[in-house]
Enzyme design. Structure first.
Site, mmCIF file in Angstrom:
data_model
loop_
_atom_site.group_PDB
_atom_site.id
_atom_site.type_symbol
_atom_site.label_atom_id
_atom_site.label_comp_id
_atom_site.label_asym_id
_atom_site.label_seq_id
_atom_site.Cartn_x
_atom_site.Cartn_y
_atom_site.Cartn_z
ATOM 1 N N LYS A 77 -13.295 -6.386 -9.194
ATOM 2 C CA LYS A 77 -14.755 -6.408 -9.212
ATOM 3 C C LYS A 77 -15.330 -5.962 -7.881
ATOM 4 C CE LYS A 77 -14.050 -10.603 -11.762
ATOM 5 N NZ LYS A 77 -13.818 -12.032 -11.424
ATOM 6 N N GLY A 78 -14.470 -5.883 -6.874
ATOM 7 C CA GLY A 78 -14.960 -5.693 -5.510
ATOM 8 C C GLY A 78 -15.722 -4.404 -5.254
ATOM 9 N N ASP A 115 -14.723 -10.941 -1.900
ATOM 10 C CA ASP A 115 -14.900 -12.357 -2.216
ATOM 11 C C ASP A 115 -13.911 -13.257 -1.496
ATOM 12 O OD1 ASP A 115 -12.571 -11.476 -3.763
ATOM 13 O OD2 ASP A 115 -12.728 -13.399 -4.813
ATOM 14 N N PHE A 152 -10.672 -12.420 7.954
ATOM 15 C CA PHE A 152 -10.988 -12.648 6.542
ATOM 16 C C PHE A 152 -12.415 -12.192 6.268
ATOM 17 C CE2 PHE A 152 -9.245 -14.232 2.697
ATOM 18 C CZ PHE A 152 -10.370 -14.299 1.892
ATOM 19 N N VAL A 153 -12.532 -10.995 5.688
ATOM 20 C CA VAL A 153 -13.858 -10.419 5.477
ATOM 21 C C VAL A 153 -14.359 -10.654 4.056
ATOM 22 C CG1 VAL A 153 -13.788 -8.690 7.310
ATOM 23 C CG2 VAL A 153 -12.788 -8.138 5.096
ATOM 24 N N ASP A 172 -6.034 -2.914 1.990
ATOM 25 C CA ASP A 172 -5.465 -3.968 2.828
ATOM 26 C C ASP A 172 -3.965 -3.665 3.002
ATOM 27 O OD1 ASP A 172 -4.851 -6.385 4.024
ATOM 28 O OD2 ASP A 172 -5.747 -7.635 2.499
HETATM 29 C C1 PRP Z 1 -8.772 -6.753 -3.611
HETATM 30 C C2 PRP Z 1 -9.585 -5.554 -3.201
HETATM 31 C C3 PRP Z 1 -8.624 -4.410 -3.397
HETATM 32 C C4 PRP Z 1 -7.277 -5.034 -3.103
HETATM 33 C C5 PRP Z 1 -6.834 -4.636 -1.734
HETATM 34 O O1 PRP Z 1 -8.860 -6.852 -4.992
HETATM 35 O O2 PRP Z 1 -10.729 -5.415 -3.999
HETATM 36 O O3 PRP Z 1 -8.637 -3.935 -4.718
HETATM 37 O O4 PRP Z 1 -7.456 -6.454 -3.185
HETATM 38 O O5 PRP Z 1 -5.624 -5.252 -1.413
HETATM 39 P P1 PRP Z 1 -4.252 -4.516 -1.178
HETATM 40 O O6 PRP Z 1 -4.516 -3.264 -0.393
HETATM 41 O O7 PRP Z 1 -3.468 -5.524 -0.381
HETATM 42 O O8 PRP Z 1 -3.645 -4.235 -2.506
HETATM 43 P P2 PRP Z 1 -8.686 -8.187 -5.828
HETATM 44 O O9 PRP Z 1 -7.418 -8.102 -6.602
HETATM 45 O O10 PRP Z 1 -8.900 -9.364 -4.941
HETATM 46 O O11 PRP Z 1 -9.818 -8.108 -6.910
HETATM 47 P P3 PRP Z 1 -11.397 -8.071 -6.762
HETATM 48 O O12 PRP Z 1 -11.768 -6.632 -6.517
HETATM 49 O O13 PRP Z 1 -11.866 -8.587 -8.071
HETATM 50 O O14 PRP Z 1 -11.808 -8.964 -5.595
#
Ligand code: PRP
Length: 183
Positions: free
Chosen positions: A44-45, A160, A153-154, A104
């Protein structure tokens, strides 16, 4: 909620200006594309970033969303991603611009890029609002990056903690006491 923010890393105005710049770059790079590019946002990010970016793209484009998971309610990435919601339409021979809120460890982008190529995408580029290169575990890079952030932690602008803080109009650092488990 804003009381739980230690400091603001990227302001609302900085995000808006950078989205205009990124959109100009992307517009320029895809202006000769014979096939309409598809922006694919990862739920969802990516939602606030997709919304801000797409309105400044001066080309015929389409957008769609996928949902994959890499984080649970913890601050660590898992090594693989799970597809929760896939794209509806065929992407065979379609150039894709994958829209992320943050790269990340890089696991998500790596896995989703592979998946999109396997579905027949002609090309996959990545645009990410944030990049946290100090956390990288796999060798991937976003092609377009809004801002590089330190290993903190952003939250905010789509990012989120336990599903909260996504609606903040800026990117900030969450206070440690909000996510550290008390002994
Ligand atoms: C988070 C973010 C990226 C991913 C990055 O998604 O939105 O998609 O993690 O992390 P990585 O580079 O270590 O793979 P999340 O799965 O938390 O879902 P969200 O978008 O719903 O917050």
């Amino acid at each position: 909620m804003e009381n739980n923010i230690k400091k603001i890393l990227v302001t609302e105005d900085q995000i808006k200006s950078r989205c205009i710049e990124l959109a100009q770059e992307i517009t320029n790079d895809y202006k000769n594309s014979t096939v309409t590019p598809l922006f694919v946002g990862l739920l969802k990010g990516s939602v606030p970033f997709m919304a801000e970016l797409i309105k400044h793209i001066k080309l015929n484009v389409k957008y769609d969303f996928m949902c994959v998971s890499s984080y649970g309610n913890s601050t660590e990435s898992l090594n693989d991603v799970k597809i929760i919601m896939d794209l509806n339409a065929s992407i065979k021979n379609v150039p894709i611009i994958l829209v992320e809120d943050i790269v990340d460890t890089g696991n998500t982008v790596k896995a989703v890029k592979e998946l999109l190529y396997n579905k027949g995408a002609s090309d996959v580029k990545v645009v990410s609002l944030l990049d946290k290169p100090s956390r990288r575990k796999v060798n991937v890079k976003a092609d377009y990056v809004g801002f590089e952030v330190p290993n903190e932690f952003v939250v905010g602008f789509g990012l989120d903690f336990a599903e909260e803080y996504r609606q903040l109009p800026f990117v900030g650092v969450l206070k440690e006491e909000c996510y550290e488990v008390k002994e």
